[in-house]
Design a protein around this motif. Sequence first.
Motif, PDB file in Angstrom:
ATOM      1  N   ARG A  62    -101.691 -24.647  23.361  1.00  0.00           N
ATOM      2  CA  ARG A  62    -101.128 -25.989  23.337  1.00  0.00           C
ATOM      3  C   ARG A  62     -99.946 -26.155  24.283  1.00  0.00           C
ATOM      4  O   ARG A  62     -99.432 -27.242  24.435  1.00  0.00           O
ATOM      5  N   LEU A  63     -99.539 -25.100  24.923  1.00  0.00           N
ATOM      6  CA  LEU A  63     -98.398 -25.174  25.821  1.00  0.00           C
ATOM      7  C   LEU A  63     -98.778 -25.772  27.167  1.00  0.00           C
ATOM      8  O   LEU A  63     -99.864 -25.547  27.670  1.00  0.00           O
ATOM      9  N   LYS A  64     -97.834 -26.494  27.726  1.00  0.00           N
ATOM     10  CA  LYS A  64     -97.984 -26.977  29.086  1.00  0.00           C
ATOM     11  C   LYS A  64     -97.184 -26.019  29.976  1.00  0.00           C
ATOM     12  O   LYS A  64     -96.241 -25.376  29.509  1.00  0.00           O
ATOM     13  N   PRO A  65     -97.565 -25.906  31.249  1.00  0.00           N
ATOM     14  CA  PRO A  65     -96.882 -24.924  32.108  1.00  0.00           C
ATOM     15  C   PRO A  65     -95.360 -25.040  32.125  1.00  0.00           C
ATOM     16  O   PRO A  65     -94.668 -24.020  32.157  1.00  0.00           O
ATOM     17  N   HIS A  66     -94.811 -26.243  32.065  1.00  0.00           N
ATOM     18  CA  HIS A  66     -93.353 -26.378  32.114  1.00  0.00           C
ATOM     19  C   HIS A  66     -92.677 -25.959  30.805  1.00  0.00           C
ATOM     20  O   HIS A  66     -91.445 -25.861  30.750  1.00  0.00           O
ATOM     21  N   GLN A  67     -93.439 -25.700  29.766  1.00  0.00           N
ATOM     22  CA  GLN A  67     -92.859 -25.323  28.477  1.00  0.00           C
ATOM     23  C   GLN A  67     -92.764 -23.817  28.269  1.00  0.00           C
ATOM     24  O   GLN A  67     -92.132 -23.369  27.315  1.00  0.00           O
ATOM     25  N   THR A  68     -93.373 -23.032  29.141  1.00  0.00           N
ATOM     26  CA  THR A  68     -93.394 -21.587  28.915  1.00  0.00           C
ATOM     27  C   THR A  68     -91.985 -20.992  28.904  1.00  0.00           C
ATOM     28  O   THR A  68     -91.717 -20.065  28.153  1.00  0.00           O
ATOM     29  N   GLY A  69     -91.104 -21.551  29.719  1.00  0.00           N
ATOM     30  CA  GLY A  69     -89.723 -21.065  29.720  1.00  0.00           C
ATOM     31  C   GLY A  69     -89.024 -21.319  28.395  1.00  0.00           C
ATOM     32  O   GLY A  69     -88.238 -20.495  27.931  1.00  0.00           O
ATOM     33  N   TYR A  70     -89.339 -22.459  27.782  1.00  0.00           N
ATOM     34  CA  TYR A  70     -88.748 -22.780  26.484  1.00  0.00           C
ATOM     35  C   TYR A  70     -89.222 -21.790  25.416  1.00  0.00           C
ATOM     36  O   TYR A  70     -88.430 -21.301  24.610  1.00  0.00           O
ATOM     37  N   VAL A  71     -90.506 -21.517  25.406  1.00  0.00           N
ATOM     38  CA  VAL A  71     -91.050 -20.577  24.412  1.00  0.00           C
ATOM     39  C   VAL A  71     -90.496 -19.178  24.659  1.00  0.00           C
ATOM     40  O   VAL A  71     -90.103 -18.486  23.720  1.00  0.00           O
ATOM     41  N   ALA A  72     -90.454 -18.780  25.923  1.00  0.00           N
ATOM     42  CA  ALA A  72     -89.922 -17.457  26.257  1.00  0.00           C
ATOM     43  C   ALA A  72     -88.468 -17.338  25.810  1.00  0.00           C
ATOM     44  O   ALA A  72     -88.054 -16.307  25.265  1.00  0.00           O
ATOM     45  N   SER A  73     -87.706 -18.405  26.003  1.00  0.00           N
ATOM     46  CA  SER A  73     -86.308 -18.418  25.569  1.00  0.00           C
ATOM     47  C   SER A  73     -86.216 -18.309  24.047  1.00  0.00           C
ATOM     48  O   SER A  73     -85.373 -17.563  23.521  1.00  0.00           O
ATOM     49  N   LYS A  74     -87.060 -19.037  23.341  1.00  0.00           N
ATOM     50  CA  LYS A  74     -87.084 -18.977  21.868  1.00  0.00           C
ATOM     51  C   LYS A  74     -87.409 -17.555  21.402  1.00  0.00           C
ATOM     52  O   LYS A  74     -86.778 -17.037  20.474  1.00  0.00           O
TER      53      LYS A  74
ATOM     54  N   VAL B 168     -85.690  -9.851  28.760  1.00  0.00           N
ATOM     55  CA  VAL B 168     -86.746 -10.057  27.771  1.00  0.00           C
ATOM     56  C   VAL B 168     -87.418 -11.410  28.005  1.00  0.00           C
ATOM     57  O   VAL B 168     -88.646 -11.511  28.019  1.00  0.00           O
ATOM     58  N   VAL B 169     -86.616 -12.442  28.210  1.00  0.00           N
ATOM     59  CA  VAL B 169     -87.154 -13.785  28.443  1.00  0.00           C
ATOM     60  C   VAL B 169     -88.029 -13.802  29.685  1.00  0.00           C
ATOM     61  O   VAL B 169     -89.099 -14.418  29.693  1.00  0.00           O
ATOM     62  N   GLU B 170     -87.600 -13.110  30.727  1.00  0.00           N
ATOM     63  CA  GLU B 170     -88.369 -13.058  31.976  1.00  0.00           C
ATOM     64  C   GLU B 170     -89.764 -12.458  31.749  1.00  0.00           C
ATOM     65  O   GLU B 170     -90.761 -12.994  32.223  1.00  0.00           O
ATOM     66  N   VAL B 171     -89.828 -11.362  31.016  1.00  0.00           N
ATOM     67  CA  VAL B 171     -91.128 -10.730  30.732  1.00  0.00           C
ATOM     68  C   VAL B 171     -91.978 -11.641  29.851  1.00  0.00           C
ATOM     69  O   VAL B 171     -93.174 -11.819  30.100  1.00  0.00           O
ATOM     70  N   CYS B 172     -91.369 -12.241  28.850  1.00  0.00           N
ATOM     71  CA  CYS B 172     -92.110 -13.153  27.968  1.00  0.00           C
ATOM     72  C   CYS B 172     -92.713 -14.305  28.768  1.00  0.00           C
ATOM     73  O   CYS B 172     -93.885 -14.635  28.612  1.00  0.00           O
ATOM     74  N   LYS B 173     -91.923 -14.890  29.641  1.00  0.00           N
ATOM     75  CA  LYS B 173     -92.401 -16.016  30.450  1.00  0.00           C
ATOM     76  C   LYS B 173     -93.554 -15.581  31.346  1.00  0.00           C
ATOM     77  O   LYS B 173     -94.555 -16.280  31.480  1.00  0.00           O
ATOM     78  N   ARG B 174     -93.431 -14.414  31.963  1.00  0.00           N
ATOM     79  CA  ARG B 174     -94.487 -13.921  32.849  1.00  0.00           C
ATOM     80  C   ARG B 174     -95.797 -13.730  32.087  1.00  0.00           C
ATOM     81  O   ARG B 174     -96.862 -14.158  32.531  1.00  0.00           O
TER      82      ARG B 174
ATOM     83  N   GLU C 267     -82.961 -31.684  22.589  1.00  0.00           N
ATOM     84  CA  GLU C 267     -83.519 -31.501  21.240  1.00  0.00           C
ATOM     85  C   GLU C 267     -83.777 -30.024  20.945  1.00  0.00           C
ATOM     86  O   GLU C 267     -83.527 -29.558  19.832  1.00  0.00           O
ATOM     87  N   LEU C 268     -84.272 -29.292  21.942  1.00  0.00           N
ATOM     88  CA  LEU C 268     -84.501 -27.865  21.753  1.00  0.00           C
ATOM     89  C   LEU C 268     -83.182 -27.126  21.514  1.00  0.00           C
ATOM     90  O   LEU C 268     -83.104 -26.245  20.650  1.00  0.00           O
ATOM     91  N   ARG C 269     -82.148 -27.509  22.237  1.00  0.00           N
ATOM     92  CA  ARG C 269     -80.826 -26.886  22.055  1.00  0.00           C
ATOM     93  C   ARG C 269     -80.286 -27.171  20.649  1.00  0.00           C
ATOM     94  O   ARG C 269     -79.717 -26.281  20.001  1.00  0.00           O
ATOM     95  N   LYS C 270     -80.452 -28.411  20.190  1.00  0.00           N
ATOM     96  CA  LYS C 270     -79.989 -28.769  18.850  1.00  0.00           C
ATOM     97  C   LYS C 270     -80.622 -27.877  17.800  1.00  0.00           C
ATOM     98  O   LYS C 270     -80.010 -27.566  16.776  1.00  0.00           O
ATOM     99  N   ARG C 271     -81.856 -27.483  18.034  1.00  0.00           N
ATOM    100  CA  ARG C 271     -82.601 -26.655  17.071  1.00  0.00           C
ATOM    101  C   ARG C 271     -82.422 -25.158  17.322  1.00  0.00           C
ATOM    102  O   ARG C 271     -83.040 -24.343  16.647  1.00  0.00           O
ATOM    103  N   GLY C 272     -81.640 -24.801  18.329  1.00  0.00           N
ATOM    104  CA  GLY C 272     -81.410 -23.385  18.642  1.00  0.00           C
ATOM    105  C   GLY C 272     -82.620 -22.707  19.239  1.00  0.00           C
ATOM    106  O   GLY C 272     -82.782 -21.504  19.092  1.00  0.00           O
ATOM    107  N   MET C 273     -83.460 -23.478  19.915  1.00  0.00           N
ATOM    108  CA  MET C 273     -84.694 -22.921  20.462  1.00  0.00           C
ATOM    109  C   MET C 273     -84.549 -22.497  21.927  1.00  0.00           C
ATOM    110  O   MET C 273     -85.426 -21.845  22.466  1.00  0.00           O
ATOM    111  N   ILE C 274     -83.454 -22.909  22.569  1.00  0.00           N
ATOM    112  CA  ILE C 274     -83.165 -22.421  23.933  1.00  0.00           C
ATOM    113  C   ILE C 274     -81.686 -22.157  24.053  1.00  0.00           C
ATOM    114  O   ILE C 274     -80.898 -22.568  23.247  1.00  0.00           O
TER     115      ILE C 274
END
Length: 183
Positions: free
Chosen positions: A2-14, A34-40, A176-183
């Motif tokens: 369900r992810l779009k390409p521009h969202q992978t950084g957000y998930v990796a950060s989370k 860690v985030v870099e590997v997750c995003k890749r 919104e992601l920052r408010k939720r502590g997701m990035i």
Amino acid sequence: MRLKPHQTGYVASKIGIDLANAPFIKLLKGKDAVVEVCKRVIDENLAIEKKLDAKVEEMLRENEEEIEIQQVKERELFFMIKKRLAPEYGVIMDYDERYNEVAHTILDELYENYLIDYNVNDNQVRNVIFKAFKAFANAYDEIDDIVYEKIKNMKKRYIPGSLEYELIYEKLYEEELRKRGMI
């Protein structure tokens, strides 16, 4: 996925945040590594799905006349074909299974590259990664609705799809992601 390409950084950060906050995990080279590997890993997984989508689109274009004659709903046909071809491409269609598979790959990459250390079962660490995926997926629709309402209620009108709209959307989405502590 369900992810779009521009969202992978957000998930990796989370994932990075959740791994850093887990009391049984030690980040050996910091959260950014860690985030870099997750995003890749996530990007590579999405790239495979993109190839599958391109193949399905090609098949639909090649059979466009037949589809029109049969009056088949193209979107439904797209997903039927995608589901049938998915095993050939190694794409898992069930989101939970796919998140679990990607979590497994991320864990392997992080461990093999000496980015994390832990003294618990692999499954506990994999669950942290999996739950980060689920948290993002579950929050996506809610955040999307909130951002859409904020843009709709702004004094200035933005045209959906325009560059200006996309920039405002991304800014509000990140807030919104920052408010939720997701990035």
